[in-house]
Design a protein around this motif. Structure first.
Motif, PDB file in Angstrom:
ATOM      1  N   HIS A 108       0.825  -1.217   0.000  1.00 34.21           N
ATOM      2  CA  HIS A 108       0.000   0.000   0.000  1.00 34.21           C
ATOM      3  C   HIS A 108       0.862   1.273   0.000  1.00 34.21           C
ATOM      4  N   HIS A 112       0.971   4.543  -2.608  1.00 30.71           N
ATOM      5  CA  HIS A 112       0.945   5.978  -2.326  1.00 30.71           C
ATOM      6  C   HIS A 112       2.202   6.659  -2.887  1.00 30.71           C
ATOM      7  N   SER A 133      -0.252  10.151   5.321  1.00 35.58           N
ATOM      8  CA  SER A 133      -1.616   9.619   5.331  1.00 35.58           C
ATOM      9  C   SER A 133      -2.120   9.523   6.756  1.00 35.58           C
ATOM     10  N   ASP A 295      -7.009   6.846  -0.264  1.00 33.88           N
ATOM     11  CA  ASP A 295      -6.915   5.438  -0.664  1.00 33.88           C
ATOM     12  C   ASP A 295      -7.732   5.133  -1.913  1.00 33.88           C
TER      13      ASP A 295
HETATM   14 ZN    ZN Z   1      -3.465   4.932   2.412  1.00 34.63          ZN
END
Ligand code: ZN
Ligand code: KG4
Length: 327
Positions: A108, A112, A133, A295
């Protein structure tokens, strides 16, 4: 490529042809979790289960494809909530097995980190990457695709977490970040003097928990709450530290490029101050468009596409990694 993202509270699916985005769908659970003032893992996982199939169908429809035309299935394997990650990973693996196509697991944070380069003609470039984040605040030297060196990170709260906690203290809805951004508009960022923690610490680490505490102490003393000025002053303190540390990292980097990503990079004051500071230093700045900052599965599909180009597929035995690191 069909890419799925279910690491936290957004259920997302995207379809790509190579590195070209054909469709990106996000079913947000924000309204559900707002009631609790934060993400409840068990609730998130049950809602992923409910939302995933319709989100996949919508993404395929938008792309004008059927699932049988998909050549590879990708999903976020970590970091994130274990019971949320499981839903997307199991679905992508199940489709891969059923249709005899490869599975690609994606970090993840790498999603980003590289999202500012999505759709850029030169693709991923060497850069200093800042990921900000709800769960992470991370400075990374991007040497190339898959080559990352961690420069610094938060020692306590993530930047988004600080926005959300201060939003809560000010009585704003969850998540606080976008509300603080909106309330701060046109207000005085110097009305209150909040600490710029670790700005002169000489390293590239961050700390935001003291800032949140100083907002709490101030609120106990104030008889009335000039909410706009409080938001603007708090936001300015966070932005000053994020921009200051990123400029320090960029000045020490051979790349001359800065790439900023993650939900907090939607923040308009952060974007403005990054732009001013990069321009003043002759640095090239890449920011993802706001829909790609929070997200989403498009950023997961982008990394998966870069991996498949290099024949980097995952085994079906590949598990979820709730604490997966980037470097
Ligand atoms: Zn995220
Ligand atoms: O990247 P993201 O969607 O999820 C994580 O991986 O954590 O980031 C969500 C975070 C939340 O803390 C939210 O308050 C923050 O990003 N955020 C913002 C803004 N938009 C979202 N923070 C400040 N200003 C914004 N405009």
């Amino acid at each position: 490529m069909l890419a799925l993202e279910t690491s936290c509270d957004e259920t997302a699916a995207a379809v790509l042809r190579g590195t070209e985005l054909l469709a990106s769908e996000v079913a947000s659970q924000v309204a559900i979790h707002a009631e609790y003032g934060g993400v409840v893992p068990e609730v998130a996982s049950r809602n992923h289960l409910r939302a995933l199939q319709p989100v996949i169908t919508r993404a395929l429809e938008r792309a004008g494809l059927t699932v049988k035309e998909i050549d590879a299935f990708a999903a976020t394997t970590g970091p994130g909530l274990a019971t949320s990650l499981m839903i997307g990973v199991s679905a992508a693996k199940g489709l891969a097995v059923a249709l005899k196509k490869p599975f690609v697991g994606v970090n993840h944070l790498e999603g980003h980190l590289l999202s500012p380069f999505f759709g850029q003609p030169k693709g991923v470039r060497p850069a200093v990457g800042l990921v900000v984040s709800g769960g992470h605040t991370l400075l990374v030297e991007i040497e190339g695709f898959g080559k990352y060196r961690k420069l610094g990170q938060t020692l306590d709260d993530a930047a988004g977490e600080a926005f959300d906690k201060v939003g809560k203290l000010l009585g704003l809805p969850y998540p606080g970040g976008p509300h603080v951004d909106r309330m701060a508009e046109g207000c005085d960022p110097y009305a209150f003097d909040f600490p710029r923690s670790m700005l002169d610490s000489g390293d590239l680490n961050f700390s935001f928990s003291g800032l949140k505490t100083s907002v709490r102490y101030l609120l106990e003393k104030l008889t009335e709450r000039p909410i706009g000025n409080l938001c603007a002053s708090f936001q300015e303190a966070v932005v000053d530290v994020l921009v200051g540390k990123t400029m320090d990292a960029a000045e020490a980097s051979p790349s001359g490029v800065v790439a900023v990503s993650g939900g907090v990079s939607c923040n308009r004051r952060l974007r403005e101050k990054l732009r001013e500071n990069c321009d003043a230093r002759g640095l090239e700045l890449f920011l993802a468009e706001p829909a790609l900052c929070t997200d989403n599965a498009a950023m997961i599909g982008f990394v998966a596409a870069l991996k498949t180009q290099r024949n980097q597929f995952s085994e079906l035995t590949e598990d979820i990694h709730p604490n997966l690191a980037l470097a």
